[in-house]
Motif scaffolding. Structure first.
Motif, mmCIF file in Angstrom:
data_model
loop_
_atom_site.group_PDB
_atom_site.id
_atom_site.type_symbol
_atom_site.label_atom_id
_atom_site.label_comp_id
_atom_site.label_asym_id
_atom_site.label_seq_id
_atom_site.Cartn_x
_atom_site.Cartn_y
_atom_site.Cartn_z
ATOM 1 N N GLU A 1 -87.284 -88.933 -1.196
ATOM 2 C CA GLU A 1 -86.517 -89.484 -2.206
ATOM 3 C C GLU A 1 -85.055 -89.863 -1.635
ATOM 4 O OE1 GLU A 1 -86.189 -86.799 -5.410
ATOM 5 O OE2 GLU A 1 -88.141 -87.276 -6.345
ATOM 6 N N GLU A 2 -84.902 -89.553 -0.526
ATOM 7 C CA GLU A 2 -83.447 -89.650 0.228
ATOM 8 C C GLU A 2 -83.584 -90.386 1.544
ATOM 9 O OE1 GLU A 2 -81.933 -85.671 1.028
ATOM 10 O OE2 GLU A 2 -81.182 -85.447 -1.231
ATOM 11 N N THR A 3 -84.970 -90.567 2.188
ATOM 12 C CA THR A 3 -84.836 -90.863 3.590
ATOM 13 C C THR A 3 -85.852 -92.017 3.673
ATOM 14 O OG1 THR A 3 -84.351 -88.654 4.189
ATOM 15 C CG2 THR A 3 -85.189 -90.007 6.029
ATOM 16 N N ILE A 4 -85.606 -93.221 4.363
ATOM 17 C CA ILE A 4 -86.426 -94.185 4.721
ATOM 18 C C ILE A 4 -86.332 -94.434 6.244
ATOM 19 C CG2 ILE A 4 -86.780 -96.654 4.481
ATOM 20 C CD1 ILE A 4 -84.986 -96.763 2.072
ATOM 21 N N ALA A 5 -87.493 -94.359 6.886
ATOM 22 C CA ALA A 5 -87.720 -94.870 8.145
ATOM 23 C C ALA A 5 -88.101 -96.277 8.327
ATOM 24 C CB ALA A 5 -88.856 -93.860 8.888
ATOM 25 N N ILE A 6 -87.401 -96.964 9.242
ATOM 26 C CA ILE A 6 -87.612 -98.479 9.575
ATOM 27 C C ILE A 6 -87.753 -98.725 10.794
ATOM 28 C CG2 ILE A 6 -86.639 -100.825 9.050
ATOM 29 C CD1 ILE A 6 -85.162 -99.782 6.687
ATOM 30 N N GLY A 7 -88.843 -99.257 11.348
ATOM 31 C CA GLY A 7 -89.173 -99.567 12.796
ATOM 32 C C GLY A 7 -88.269 -100.790 13.114
ATOM 33 N N LYS B 1 -96.897 -83.538 3.900
ATOM 34 C CA LYS B 1 -95.460 -83.566 4.188
ATOM 35 C C LYS B 1 -94.908 -83.016 5.432
ATOM 36 C CE LYS B 1 -95.369 -81.453 -0.660
ATOM 37 N NZ LYS B 1 -95.105 -80.026 -1.421
ATOM 38 N N ASP B 2 -95.578 -82.587 6.313
ATOM 39 C CA ASP B 2 -94.916 -82.255 7.707
ATOM 40 C C ASP B 2 -96.154 -82.684 8.694
ATOM 41 O OD1 ASP B 2 -97.234 -80.866 7.129
ATOM 42 O OD2 ASP B 2 -96.182 -78.739 7.349
ATOM 43 N N GLN B 3 -96.805 -83.730 8.572
ATOM 44 C CA GLN B 3 -97.912 -84.129 9.399
ATOM 45 C C GLN B 3 -97.666 -85.823 9.529
ATOM 46 O OE1 GLN B 3 -101.244 -81.789 10.764
ATOM 47 N NE2 GLN B 3 -101.649 -81.397 8.244
ATOM 48 N N PHE B 4 -97.832 -86.184 10.552
ATOM 49 C CA PHE B 4 -97.585 -87.656 10.922
ATOM 50 C C PHE B 4 -98.736 -87.950 11.947
ATOM 51 C CE2 PHE B 4 -93.776 -86.089 9.339
ATOM 52 C CZ PHE B 4 -93.088 -87.099 8.743
ATOM 53 N N THR B 5 -99.222 -89.399 11.832
ATOM 54 C CA THR B 5 -100.054 -89.925 12.905
ATOM 55 C C THR B 5 -98.849 -90.581 14.018
ATOM 56 O OG1 THR B 5 -100.287 -92.008 12.020
ATOM 57 C CG2 THR B 5 -101.739 -90.466 11.459
ATOM 58 N N ILE B 6 -99.585 -90.750 15.422
ATOM 59 C CA ILE B 6 -98.541 -91.348 16.283
ATOM 60 C C ILE B 6 -99.309 -91.984 17.308
ATOM 61 C CG2 ILE B 6 -98.095 -89.333 17.290
ATOM 62 C CD1 ILE B 6 -95.227 -90.108 17.805
ATOM 63 N N HIS B 7 -98.806 -93.162 17.908
ATOM 64 C CA HIS B 7 -99.603 -93.576 18.902
ATOM 65 C C HIS B 7 -98.422 -92.951 20.339
ATOM 66 C CE1 HIS B 7 -101.649 -95.712 21.927
ATOM 67 N NE2 HIS B 7 -100.742 -96.764 22.033
ATOM 68 N N PRO B 8 -99.025 -92.231 20.995
ATOM 69 C CA PRO B 8 -98.045 -91.500 21.860
ATOM 70 C C PRO B 8 -97.288 -92.878 22.972
ATOM 71 C CG PRO B 8 -100.273 -90.559 21.947
ATOM 72 C CD PRO B 8 -100.368 -91.617 21.168
ATOM 73 N N ALA B 9 -97.983 -93.687 23.207
ATOM 74 C CA ALA B 9 -97.141 -94.978 23.787
ATOM 75 C C ALA B 9 -95.972 -95.312 23.486
ATOM 76 C CB ALA B 9 -98.129 -96.237 24.088
ATOM 77 N N LEU C 1 -88.587 -87.570 18.244
ATOM 78 C CA LEU C 1 -89.035 -87.998 16.788
ATOM 79 C C LEU C 1 -89.216 -86.545 16.074
ATOM 80 C CD1 LEU C 1 -89.832 -90.107 14.922
ATOM 81 C CD2 LEU C 1 -91.975 -89.981 16.110
ATOM 82 N N ILE C 2 -89.801 -85.414 16.786
ATOM 83 C CA ILE C 2 -89.919 -84.553 15.945
ATOM 84 C C ILE C 2 -88.852 -83.805 15.754
ATOM 85 C CG2 ILE C 2 -90.812 -82.081 16.268
ATOM 86 C CD1 ILE C 2 -93.261 -82.976 17.890
ATOM 87 N N ASP C 3 -87.584 -83.659 16.413
ATOM 88 C CA ASP C 3 -86.364 -82.926 16.059
ATOM 89 C C ASP C 3 -85.673 -83.723 15.058
ATOM 90 O OD1 ASP C 3 -86.920 -81.071 18.012
ATOM 91 O OD2 ASP C 3 -85.429 -82.016 19.324
ATOM 92 N N THR C 4 -85.914 -85.287 15.121
ATOM 93 C CA THR C 4 -85.381 -86.058 13.923
ATOM 94 C C THR C 4 -85.998 -85.961 12.740
ATOM 95 O OG1 THR C 4 -84.741 -87.576 15.666
ATOM 96 C CG2 THR C 4 -84.467 -88.124 13.335
ATOM 97 N N LEU C 5 -87.384 -85.716 12.607
ATOM 98 C CA LEU C 5 -87.909 -85.509 11.529
ATOM 99 C C LEU C 5 -87.650 -84.123 10.851
ATOM 100 C CD1 LEU C 5 -91.294 -87.046 12.487
ATOM 101 C CD2 LEU C 5 -89.771 -88.057 10.856
ATOM 102 N N LYS C 6 -87.583 -83.190 11.415
ATOM 103 C CA LYS C 6 -87.074 -81.868 11.246
ATOM 104 C C LYS C 6 -85.748 -81.879 10.400
ATOM 105 C CE LYS C 6 -89.832 -79.078 14.281
ATOM 106 N NZ LYS C 6 -89.375 -77.969 15.572
ATOM 107 N N VAL D 1 -83.937 -84.630 9.250
ATOM 108 C CA VAL D 1 -84.102 -85.515 7.942
ATOM 109 C C VAL D 1 -84.375 -84.960 6.740
ATOM 110 C CG1 VAL D 1 -83.101 -87.374 9.219
ATOM 111 C CG2 VAL D 1 -85.387 -87.199 8.805
ATOM 112 N N LEU D 2 -85.876 -84.476 7.092
ATOM 113 C CA LEU D 2 -86.573 -83.923 5.784
ATOM 114 C C LEU D 2 -86.715 -82.298 5.803
ATOM 115 C CD1 LEU D 2 -89.875 -85.903 6.998
ATOM 116 C CD2 LEU D 2 -88.032 -86.549 5.417
ATOM 117 N N GLU D 3 -85.724 -81.868 6.554
ATOM 118 C CA GLU D 3 -85.487 -80.295 6.446
ATOM 119 C C GLU D 3 -86.877 -79.419 6.487
ATOM 120 O OE1 GLU D 3 -83.365 -80.052 2.690
ATOM 121 O OE2 GLU D 3 -81.749 -80.860 3.310
ATOM 122 N N LEU D 4 -87.425 -79.792 7.610
ATOM 123 C CA LEU D 4 -88.905 -79.093 7.684
ATOM 124 C C LEU D 4 -88.671 -78.006 8.919
ATOM 125 C CD1 LEU D 4 -91.194 -82.092 7.743
ATOM 126 C CD2 LEU D 4 -90.981 -80.396 5.693
ATOM 127 N N GLY D 5 -89.157 -76.940 9.008
ATOM 128 C CA GLY D 5 -89.299 -76.006 9.796
ATOM 129 C C GLY D 5 -90.242 -76.578 11.092
#
Length: 435
Positions: free
Chosen positions: A249-255, A305-313, A343-348, A350-354
């Motif tokens: 509700e607070e955060t949008i990610a944009i590429g 809530k705390d899982q994402f797919t990613i292309h490592p490249a 990315l992981i640190d940023t997601l933690k 902005v989404l307040e995740l452990g």
């Protein structure tokens, strides 16, 4: 007293305080998207039509395709995709039907055709009146199919052709180009909260697509109330829905991608922050600007809530990336920008995740990840928290998702994947349940 307490908690749930200002979260209107993973209640799709059969080897590059899909097969696969959503309770709406219903109003239809011919530059090669009369001769639903599928020169009688361009049919066979990318409904518009961003498409072949949602939002009976607009398709800067992810509700990610510019992201941010909806930050994530990494959602999607797919490249040495957190500035029309690199640190943050789990496309294997990313292995569509729709051909990525506890619903994809887009690309959610 019990009634008063109940109303109080209801009021608290639907409001949010930001810098001392009271903000209403409208979930009751026609649009309501406050996450990527809430139960998908309502979605807009486009069933592939004869626009894909109007592709030729000579027009593939210009119309952004690598191959020509087989129409009966791609329609069957798309039907399987929509059936997979209906079985989970999603209401599926069709773009072509919504547009036809919008254009039942003669005044709206005339304005639409005039604008379409102008934007298609069709009046440079054919009489505006001739083309308008030809399209208007069809019932509205057939006219919509014709607009989307393309108008060939051979369809209009010889006596109505008055210039050299028209007579030279083999030079360019179309008055109106077909629009084969329409089945990727994600890109032309994006619902954000209770409003919408009508996007400026980057490629000439797709410029007209956002016009359809613009007319639907402004004139369809479903949208009787004024819908807040966060971005307008007349902007000078390109922005596409495949780059827009509503994380919460607070955060949008944009590429920041080959299709979405930094200027467009800042323009959207200023519009959102000025209107004071619930969204208080945008996370701009730079990705390689290439066709293989077309949009953010081709390399990164949210599946729980705390899982994402990613292309490592998309990650550099030690996982470094260029990420920017954009928040409202102290002055109106100004924003604050802070740079991050992981990315992981940023997601933690902005989404307040452990903890955050990134599930690599193709399991991170050099060959499998490149192959499955080309076939949209990371382009998942979440229809509920921890439940995603994927292409069946990406079996390595699908196995990794299941090992991470994600429920995977596979759909056939031999023909759908020829357009370089996956399940998320083929869907425009307009309502999701709260997470």
């Amino acid at each position: 007293m019990k009634t008063i307490i109940t109303l109080f908690y209801f009021y608290i749930e639907l409001t949010r305080t930001i810098e001392g200002g009271l903000l209403y979260l409208d979930r009751n209107g026609p649009l309501s998207i406050y996450s990527e993973i809430g139960n998908l209640e309502k979605v807009i799709v486009k069933r592939p039509g004869y626009e894909v059969e109007n592709l030729t080897p000579d027009t593939l590059k210009r119309l952004l395709f690598d191959d020509i899909p087989y129409l009966p097969a791609i329609q069957k696969e798309h039907d399987a995709f929509t059936d997979s959503m209906r079985k989970r309770g999603t209401e599926v709406l069709y773009l072509e039907q919504l547009l036809a219903e919008t254009l039942e109003n003669p005044a709206v239809r005339y304005k639409f055709l005039d604008q379409l011919i102008t934007e298609s530059k069709a009046d440079l090669c054919c009489s505006r009146q001739t083309l308008t009369e030809y399209l208007s001769s069809f019932p509205v639903s057939e006219m919509v199919d014709k607009v989307m599928g393309g108008v060939r020169k051979s369809e209009i009688s010889e006596e109505r052709k008055t210039n050299l361009y028209e007579l030279m049919e083999d030079h360019q066979p179309f008055y109106l180009d077909p629009m084969p990318n329409l089945y990727f409904t994600r890109d032309p518009a994006c619902v954000i909260g209770n409003g919408i961003s009508i996007n400026t498409m980057a490629e000439p072949a797709r410029k007209r697509e956002s016009m359809f949602m613009d007319y639907i939002i402004k004139h369809h009976p479903m949208f009787k109330e004024d819908v807040p607009s966060w971005f307008d398709r007349t902007s000078r800067f390109s922005l596409e829905g495949g780059d827009q992810l509503i994380l919460n509700e607070e955060t949008i990610a944009i590429g920041v991608s080959a299709r979405t510019t930094p200027q467009a992201i800042e323009e959207l941010a200023n519009n959102l922050f000025a209107s004071r909806p619930s969204f208080t930050r945008i996370v701009a994530i730079e990705i390689p600007k290439s066709r293989a990494f077309m949009h953010l959602d081709t390399v990164f999607t949210m599946v729980d809530k705390d899982q994402f797919t990613i292309h490592p490249a998309i990650q550099g040495p030690d996982g470094r990336m260029r990420i920017y957190i954009i928040e409202p500035g102290e002055e109106k029309g100004k924003v604050m920008i802070q740079e991050r690199h992981h990315l992981i640190d940023t997601l933690k943050e902005v989404l307040e995740l452990g903890e955050v789990n990134l599930i690599p496309c193709g399991g991170g294997d050099e060959i499998a990840s490149a192959r499955e990313q080309w076939n949209d292995g990371s382009n998942t569509l979440a229809i509920a928290p921890g439940v995603v729709v994927t292409y069946n051909r990406n079996y390595v990525s699908n196995r990794c998702l299941r090992e991470a506890g994600i429920e995977v619903i596979e759909v056939p994809s031999s023909e759908l994947s020829r357009g370089r887009g996956g399940p998320r690309c083929m869907s425009m959610p307009i309502r999701r349940s709260p997470v």
